[in-house]
Scaffold this active site. Structure first.
Site, mmCIF file in Angstrom:
data_model
loop_
_atom_site.group_PDB
_atom_site.id
_atom_site.type_symbol
_atom_site.label_atom_id
_atom_site.label_comp_id
_atom_site.label_asym_id
_atom_site.label_seq_id
_atom_site.Cartn_x
_atom_site.Cartn_y
_atom_site.Cartn_z
ATOM 1 N N TYR A 147 9.323 3.606 0.518
ATOM 2 C CA TYR A 147 10.632 3.370 1.122
ATOM 3 C C TYR A 147 11.414 4.663 1.334
ATOM 4 O O TYR A 147 12.404 4.669 2.050
ATOM 5 C CB TYR A 147 11.444 2.398 0.259
ATOM 6 C CG TYR A 147 11.470 0.985 0.817
ATOM 7 C CD1 TYR A 147 10.411 0.516 1.579
ATOM 8 C CD2 TYR A 147 12.541 0.145 0.586
ATOM 9 C CE1 TYR A 147 10.421 -0.772 2.083
ATOM 10 C CE2 TYR A 147 12.558 -1.149 1.089
ATOM 11 C CZ TYR A 147 11.491 -1.603 1.837
ATOM 12 O OH TYR A 147 11.497 -2.873 2.344
ATOM 13 N N LYS A 217 -0.842 1.400 -10.031
ATOM 14 C CA LYS A 217 -2.178 1.860 -9.644
ATOM 15 C C LYS A 217 -2.405 3.241 -10.262
ATOM 16 O O LYS A 217 -2.887 4.177 -9.631
ATOM 17 C CB LYS A 217 -2.281 1.912 -8.113
ATOM 18 C CG LYS A 217 -3.695 2.028 -7.583
ATOM 19 C CD LYS A 217 -4.553 0.816 -7.866
ATOM 20 C CE LYS A 217 -5.957 1.031 -7.277
ATOM 21 N NZ LYS A 217 -6.931 0.058 -7.797
ATOM 22 N N ASP A 283 -4.479 -4.297 -8.422
ATOM 23 C CA ASP A 283 -5.492 -5.184 -7.853
ATOM 24 C C ASP A 283 -5.905 -6.260 -8.855
ATOM 25 O O ASP A 283 -6.127 -7.420 -8.477
ATOM 26 C CB ASP A 283 -6.710 -4.396 -7.346
ATOM 27 C CG ASP A 283 -7.164 -3.310 -8.302
ATOM 28 O OD1 ASP A 283 -6.308 -2.536 -8.754
ATOM 29 O OD2 ASP A 283 -8.358 -3.212 -8.587
ATOM 30 N N ASP A 307 5.746 -5.189 -2.518
ATOM 31 C CA ASP A 307 5.674 -5.837 -1.207
ATOM 32 C C ASP A 307 4.506 -6.823 -1.182
ATOM 33 O O ASP A 307 4.647 -7.978 -0.783
ATOM 34 C CB ASP A 307 5.503 -4.768 -0.128
ATOM 35 C CG ASP A 307 6.006 -5.218 1.228
ATOM 36 O OD1 ASP A 307 6.498 -6.356 1.340
ATOM 37 O OD2 ASP A 307 5.923 -4.436 2.184
#
Length: 419
Positions: A147, A217, A283, A307
């Site tokens: 962003y 992540k 994930d 998101d």
């Protein structure tokens, strides 16, 4: 009258002025109905003691056509002054103007939390066997990561300058096709992480929820997303030592004193009402939410992860049409509540628009203002109607005995059910 903030408390007058952006596309259809329902709920809950004074401000196509600006300064000033507002979906200008109106609002007011609560309503069709197990509140970082919008297009002088710096001064040799490469930078800060994770933990404590999960992540991006994980754990252990128990601490005890002792201390912490702070790779989290969603209560994550996560979880309970959202700065008190979907130009004027995303965001707004009784009336009304099969066409077509209503008819049904 204006909403103000004194210390940690939001001071809400009995007749606050609430700025609203009607929105583009279906925003023009859903916003008046959302206001109608909110006004009816406030009147039912408080009689003549409380009411909302709606104050329209401009943004998007309506603003551009009226004053030649996609986001007028008067709109920003209204949100700054009145603290709390609500908006319909906005069109982002293509090829000109602001990169994203929604991003601009969040960045300008430093609304660092994108708050997305996800729950299932009985009667709404979903792809899950047990959607009732999904009850997750997402704290998505709203000002950093992608962003921040730091990018350079392939072939531009700016990109070539960045490439020279990376290759010649920093020794980066991993860019395989530099002539056709575009580059982006994702900033993740200690301060940005801490204020998000702090808000998530405080929310869990306030609502008696069992866990906060840091989704990241960090196995690949070790200093940005890995930093988010490390800083999140450190904040929990430093600022909430007596009210949380972290997976990081569990692993330390296991390494020093064995698994049995770690499990015993974990069980004691849970029994005493402490919030368990844990982490999971993004994930794996997306898989786990489908297999065992009941293991997650509050999620704190960076922007891009958030998101994906918020849209997947919304789909798991029936779709983005019933997914509310808010953008909040818990330090200043500023908050904008919003429809989380787009402008849906293909159904404009057809009476098919679903007002529930914006309406449930309105419920969040009422709760944020401390007007819980009015918010509960709306939620109960929706629960009753969905259980009976009443909905707009997007939801009704998948229900077992769905009864499709127009936007206006559904809004009236919700209003009538308040009584």
């Amino acid at each position: 009258m204006q909403i103000t903030k004194q210390g940690e408390r939001l001071l809400v007058p009995d007749r606050p002025v609430i700025p609203f952006i009607e929105g583009d596309g279906i925003g023009r259809e859903i916003t008046p109905h959302v206001q109608q329902i909110i006004d009816a709920a406030v009147a039912k809950a408080y009689g003549e003691k409380r009411s909302i004074e709606w104050h329209e401000v401009l943004a998007g196509e309506k603003a551009f056509n009226a004053v030649g600006s996609w986001l007028p300064e008067a709109t920003m000033e209204a949100f700054r002054t009145h603290m709390v507002g609500i908006k319909g979906p906005l069109t982002t200008p293509i090829g000109e103007g602001i990169r994203s109106l929604n991003v601009a609002l969040r960045q300008e007011l430093d609304l660092y939390v994108c708050l997305r609560p996800v729950r299932w309503f009985r009667g709404v069709a979903t792809p899950l066997l047990h959607p009732e197990k999904v009850h997750v509140t997402i704290f998505r970082e709203n000002t950093e990561d992608i962003y921040a919008g730091i990018e350079w297009a392939a072939g531009t002088p700016e990109l070539k300058k960045v490439l020279r710096f990376l290759q010649e001064e920093m020794g980066v040799a991993k860019i395989r096709f530099p002539e056709t490469t575009s580059l982006g930078v994702k900033p993740v800060s200690l301060e940005g992480t801490e204020r998000l994770v702090r808000a998530a933990i405080e929310y869990a404590l306030e609502h008696g929820l069992p866990s906060v999960t840091l989704v990241h992540k960090g196995n690949i991006m070790k200093y940005t997303e890995g930093g988010f994980k490390k800083w999140g754990y450190a904040l929990a252990e430093r600022e909430f030592p007596d009210r949380t128990f972290t997976e990081h601490k569990f692993r330390q005890i296991e390494a020093e004193r064995g698994l049995e002792q770690a499990v015993e201390e974990y069980n004691q912490a849970v029994a005493s009402g402490k919030v368990f702070i844990k982490d999971v790779i993004a994930d794996a989290f997306l898989q786990n939410t489908l297999l065992k969603p009941e293991e997650y209560a509050v999620v704190a994550t960076l922007n891009l992860n958030g998101d994906y996560i918020s849209d997947q979880l919304a789909a798991m309970v029936g779709g983005i049409g019933i997914a509310p959202g808010a953008n909040i700065n818990y330090d200043t008190g500023h908050a904008i509540f919003e429809a989380t979907h787009g402008t849906a130009p293909d159904i404009v004027g057809k009476g098919k628009a679903n007002p529930c995303s914006m309406l449930l965001s309105g419920v969040m707004m009422l709760e944020y203002m401390g007007w819980h009784e009015a918010g509960a009336l709306i939620t109960s009304s929706l629960e009753k109607l969905f259980a009976e099969g009443y909905a707009t066409a997007d939801l009704a077509r998948f229900m077992e005995q769905g009864k499709a209503l127009t936007t206006a008819a559904f809004a009236q049904k919700v209003t009538d059910a308040l009584q």
